[in-house]
Design a protein around this motif. Structure first.
Motif, PDB file in Angstrom:
ATOM      1  N   UNK A  89     -48.899  25.544   1.231  1.00 41.61           N
ATOM      2  CA  UNK A  89     -49.825  24.835   0.352  1.00 41.61           C
ATOM      3  C   UNK A  89     -49.439  25.054  -1.105  1.00 41.61           C
ATOM      4  N   UNK A  90     -49.586  24.004  -1.900  1.00 46.69           N
ATOM      5  CA  UNK A  90     -49.522  24.192  -3.338  1.00 46.69           C
ATOM      6  C   UNK A  90     -50.954  24.239  -3.870  1.00 46.69           C
ATOM      7  N   UNK A  91     -51.119  24.898  -5.002  1.00 46.30           N
ATOM      8  CA  UNK A  91     -52.449  25.035  -5.596  1.00 46.30           C
ATOM      9  C   UNK A  91     -52.315  25.060  -7.111  1.00 46.30           C
ATOM     10  N   UNK A 117     -51.379  20.548   2.468  1.00 45.10           N
ATOM     11  CA  UNK A 117     -50.407  21.407   3.120  1.00 45.10           C
ATOM     12  C   UNK A 117     -49.312  20.687   3.875  1.00 45.10           C
ATOM     13  N   UNK A 118     -48.208  21.417   4.071  1.00 49.54           N
ATOM     14  CA  UNK A 118     -47.098  20.964   4.913  1.00 49.54           C
ATOM     15  C   UNK A 118     -46.952  21.954   6.054  1.00 49.54           C
ATOM     16  N   UNK A 119     -46.946  21.431   7.294  1.00 58.34           N
ATOM     17  CA  UNK A 119     -46.740  22.307   8.470  1.00 58.34           C
ATOM     18  C   UNK A 119     -45.250  22.352   8.761  1.00 58.34           C
ATOM     19  N   UNK A 120     -44.685  23.534   8.659  1.00 57.52           N
ATOM     20  CA  UNK A 120     -43.259  23.724   8.899  1.00 57.52           C
ATOM     21  C   UNK A 120     -43.050  24.389  10.245  1.00 57.52           C
ATOM     22  N   UNK A 121     -42.186  23.777  11.071  1.00 59.28           N
ATOM     23  CA  UNK A 121     -41.777  24.371  12.342  1.00 59.28           C
ATOM     24  C   UNK A 121     -40.277  24.622  12.268  1.00 59.28           C
ATOM     25  N   UNK A 122     -39.897  25.879  12.444  1.00 60.86           N
ATOM     26  CA  UNK A 122     -38.482  26.238  12.473  1.00 60.86           C
ATOM     27  C   UNK A 122     -38.122  26.570  13.910  1.00 60.86           C
ATOM     28  N   UNK A 123     -37.266  25.756  14.500  1.00 54.00           N
ATOM     29  CA  UNK A 123     -36.893  25.914  15.909  1.00 54.00           C
ATOM     30  C   UNK A 123     -35.754  26.922  16.034  1.00 54.00           C
ATOM     31  N   UNK A 124     -35.877  27.859  16.974  1.00 54.01           N
ATOM     32  CA  UNK A 124     -34.821  28.884  17.132  1.00 54.01           C
ATOM     33  C   UNK A 124     -33.511  28.276  17.625  1.00 54.01           C
ATOM     34  N   UNK A 130     -40.232  21.165   0.645  1.00 52.50           N
ATOM     35  CA  UNK A 130     -41.580  20.608   0.627  1.00 52.50           C
ATOM     36  C   UNK A 130     -41.924  20.216  -0.796  1.00 52.50           C
ATOM     37  N   UNK A 131     -42.651  19.120  -0.936  1.00 51.94           N
ATOM     38  CA  UNK A 131     -42.987  18.612  -2.251  1.00 51.94           C
ATOM     39  C   UNK A 131     -44.493  18.617  -2.480  1.00 51.94           C
ATOM     40  N   UNK A 185     -49.278  17.600  -0.705  1.00 49.83           N
ATOM     41  CA  UNK A 185     -47.959  17.977  -0.233  1.00 49.83           C
ATOM     42  C   UNK A 185     -47.326  16.863   0.583  1.00 49.83           C
ATOM     43  N   UNK A 186     -46.030  16.902   0.585  1.00 54.20           N
ATOM     44  CA  UNK A 186     -45.254  15.898   1.314  1.00 54.20           C
ATOM     45  C   UNK A 186     -43.966  16.581   1.779  1.00 54.20           C
ATOM     46  N   UNK A 187     -43.568  16.479   3.052  1.00 54.00           N
ATOM     47  CA  UNK A 187     -44.258  15.744   4.108  1.00 54.00           C
ATOM     48  C   UNK A 187     -45.451  16.522   4.672  1.00 54.00           C
ATOM     49  N   UNK A 188     -46.212  15.903   5.518  1.00 57.36           N
ATOM     50  CA  UNK A 188     -47.327  16.605   6.168  1.00 57.36           C
ATOM     51  C   UNK A 188     -46.802  17.587   7.199  1.00 57.36           C
ATOM     52  N   UNK A 189     -45.686  17.222   7.835  1.00 53.40           N
ATOM     53  CA  UNK A 189     -45.097  18.096   8.847  1.00 53.40           C
ATOM     54  C   UNK A 189     -43.583  18.001   8.770  1.00 53.40           C
ATOM     55  N   UNK A 190     -42.924  19.113   9.076  1.00 50.65           N
ATOM     56  CA  UNK A 190     -41.476  19.197   8.980  1.00 50.65           C
ATOM     57  C   UNK A 190     -40.972  20.081  10.103  1.00 50.65           C
ATOM     58  N   UNK A 191     -39.970  19.592  10.838  1.00 45.97           N
ATOM     59  CA  UNK A 191     -39.380  20.372  11.931  1.00 45.97           C
ATOM     60  C   UNK A 191     -37.890  20.489  11.690  1.00 45.97           C
TER      61      UNK A 191
END
Lengths: 112, 112
Positions: free
Chosen positions: B88-90, B105-112, B21-22, B6-12
């Motif tokens: 995660x993709x599988x 995996x890509x860790x996604x953080x969505x800020x309020x 996410x790719x 996956x790409x990116x590893x992290x996204x905010x």
């Protein structure tokens, strides 16, 4: 509602102990999986069982064995626990073929 | 060995924005699956796209698949704080009993 249940959420064991992680599913699925998950490494497949008493090694089987005596239960065995087996362990099941998998809640194992 | 990456590893991102996410994979596939994992929990299946499909929608999720590039993308529209999770993709490994192989995996953080 489909259910995959892992016997423990958290487990602490000593180096050298024999450790059993249990997974039970109530969906009559033939396929079951054990993965371990470590930061930055994603999920890595330890063992796969395609039916009762049938198993195949995954990508990282060293130090582990499995048992599938009944269709609903898939056990992961750490023969002699080591600190590098500290990890999150995830069990999953599915019907045969290439369909979606259902996961348990995970067992976080710490080996001290 | 990892099949999907996956790409990116992290996204905010900010709440209300779209998240993309790719996933890239290596071998031929019958389908590609996306899963979500809340912190410290098991994975939950989100969507499956077959190799003869190019795009699929499910609520606020949109998945595309490009088999010529061996890549897929997951778009979450109008993100919410509750979308904060790892994704995660599988892919089922066709040459090996359709073992389900995950990316990192890509860790996604969505800020309020």
């Amino acid at each position: 509602d489909v259910k995959v249940t892992q016997s423990s959420r958290y487990l602490v064991k000593r180096t050298g102990e024999k450790v059993f992680l249990e997974c039970v599913q109530d969906m009559d699925h033939e396929n079951m999986f054990w993965y371990r998950q470590d930061p930055g490494l994603g999920l890595r497949l330890i063992y796969f069982s395609y039916d009762v008493k049938m198993k195949e090694k995954g990508d990282i089987p060293e130090g582990y064995s499995v048992s599938r005596e009944k269709k609903e239960r898939f056990s992961l065995i750490l023969e002699s626990a080591s600190t590098n087996q500290t990890s999150m362990y995830l069990c999953a099941s599915r019907v045969p073929s290439d369909t979606e998998a259902f996961f348990g809640q995970g067992t976080r194992l710490t080996v001290v | 060995s990892q099949q999907g990456e996956e790409d990116p590893q992290a996204l905010s991102i900010q709440e209300g924005e779209n998240a993309t996410m790719n996933c890239s994979y290596k071998t031929s596939i019958n389908n590609l699956q996306w899963y979500r994992q809340n912190s410290g929990r098991g994975l939950v299946h989100l969507i499956l796209i077959r190799s003869n499909e190019r795009e699929k929608h499910s609520g606020r999720l949109r998945v595309t698949l490009d088999t010529s590039k061996k890549s897929s993308s997951l778009l979450i529209t109008a993100s919410r704080a509750a979308d904060t999770a790892s994704y995660f993709c599988a892919t089922p490994r066709m040459d090996s009993s359709y073992k389900l192989i995950f990316g990192s995996g890509t860790r996604l953080l969505v800020r309020p």
